[in-house]
Scaffold this active site. Structure first.
Site, PDB file in Angstrom:
ATOM      1  CG  ASP A   1       8.357 -37.830  -3.018  1.00 54.92           C
ATOM      2  OD1 ASP A   1       9.405 -38.106  -3.205  1.00 54.92           O
ATOM      3  OD2 ASP A   1       7.548 -38.544  -2.652  1.00 54.92           O
TER       4      ASP A   1
ATOM      5  CE  LYS B   1       8.977 -42.034  -3.221  1.00 52.50           C
ATOM      6  NZ  LYS B   1       8.057 -40.892  -3.613  1.00 52.50           N
TER       7      LYS B   1
ATOM      8  CE1 TYR C   1       3.523 -42.680  -4.677  1.00 58.91           C
ATOM      9  CE2 TYR C   1       4.381 -40.507  -4.949  1.00 58.91           C
ATOM     10  CZ  TYR C   1       4.472 -41.777  -4.389  1.00 58.91           C
ATOM     11  OH  TYR C   1       4.974 -41.804  -3.063  1.00 58.91           O
TER      12      TYR C   1
END
Length: 341
Positions: free
Chosen positions: A54, A85, A59
């Site tokens: 994930d 995401k 990030y």
């Protein structure tokens, strides 16, 4: 081939590993990780049997996605699951030593956009950064009051209309296999259930050995609708991994832990000491006893942490420990525990 037990994700065809790999640390969360070290830890994770990864544009402002894609690319055509995401677009912003808790991130800053066009753009950008031909699970990232404060009402309205429409279209077209939310608040997931057909929620820190408030209404609704939960933040930002006897600041929910939290962790810690088992092992294994939970995904920033996580995940915990946990009222009375199965 995966070495972990697999569970069905909602009403999809996806079989998800009960233990996954969270890639936030590989975006240099709180500390810098060199490229060669990031490649080494991801390669070691693959060799150790991890097959669910994930990540997110947030990030490292794209860094984690780039690093993950570089390691997964040689394995195209093999059996792995990838989630990322949407909801943040990255805009050029120059280099910075630190940005949003990420050290030496990519030279971008975030712009929230939960509109139809924003979600489509975010998905396409992630495909390019990853350099991969597919994304299996797409999460709408950090919608909720914790992130947006007073602006959340407008963001949520946009997300549940245009944003959901885009994600549903991507799923209908087979461009992703499942859609959900990736958040730190169960309340926004519960609200989202009234606005769409979601397959899963990645919920960080809100169903752990330390807190189970989400049991009261949210998790039963997920069971009723066959909507799966992936648990992030099983250590509640660190305090359930370190315990209370370590030197330095004790972290809970991305900040210093309040005394009420520290006191409860002390009680959990004491029980673990009585049974001579690591607190982190109990924290990692605990969420999977709930029937709605299909996977737990700790973050790992180095090769040592991979083996440590595998050892914690497989650590033998006697039923008597879980029974005593309930008897001492250290978890909510209705909490499903591994000893119940």
């Amino acid at each position: 081939m995966s070495q972990f037990q697999q569970r069905s994700l909602g009403n999809t065809h996806i079989q998800m590993d009960s233990l996954g790999f969270g890639c936030a640390p590989l975006g240099n969360l709180y500390q810098q990780v060199e490229n060669r070290d990031a490649e080494a830890v991801l390669s070691q994770a693959w060799n150790a049997g991890f097959r669910y990864f994930d990540t997110a544009p947030h990030y490292g402002q794209g860094l984690s996605e780039r690093r993950l894609g570089d390691v997964l690319r040689p394995h195209l055509g093999q059996d792995y699951l990838l989630s990322t995401k949407v909801g943040r677009l990255l805009k050029p912003a120059g280099y910075a030593k630190e940005r949003h808790c990420y050290h030496s991130p990519m030279p971008f800053d975030i712009h929230y956009d939960y509109s139809y066009d924003g979600i489509m753009r975010s998905f396409e950008d992630s495909i390019q950064r990853l350099g991969l031909d597919r994304i299996d699970i797409l999460y709408m990232h950090d919608i909720g009051e914790v992130t947006h404060g007073d602006a959340n009402e407008a963001y949520f309205k946009e997300a549940m209309s245009g944003g959901y429409k885009a994600m549903d279209e991507l799923r209908s077209q087979g461009l992703v296999s499942a859609i959900g939310l990736g958040v730190n608040e169960y309340q926004v997931c519960e609200a989202a259930l009234e606005h769409g057909d979601w397959d899963c929620f990645l919920l960080a820190g809100r169903y752990t050995l330390l807190e189970q408030e989400s049991l009261h209404s949210f998790l039963p609704k997920c069971e009723q609708r066959n909507c799966s939960i992936i648990v992030g933040g099983a250590y509640n930002s660190g305090i359930l991994a370190t315990g209370t006897k370590t030197k330095g600041t004790l972290y809970y929910d991305y900040g210093p832990a309040p005394e009420t939290v520290i006191e409860k962790v002390r009680k959990l810690e004491q029980l673990c000491e009585e049974f001579e088992l690591p607190l982190a092992a109990a924290a990692l294994q605990f969420p999977l006893a709930h029937p709605a939970v299909v996977s737990v995904i700790p973050g790992m920033s180095n090769e040592r942490r991979i083996q440590q996580t595998l050892d914690l995940f497989s650590h033998d915990i006697p039923n008597e420990f879980w029974q005593t946990l309930r008897q001492r009222q250290l978890v909510e009375e209705a909490t499903p525990l591994p000893c119940d199965s």
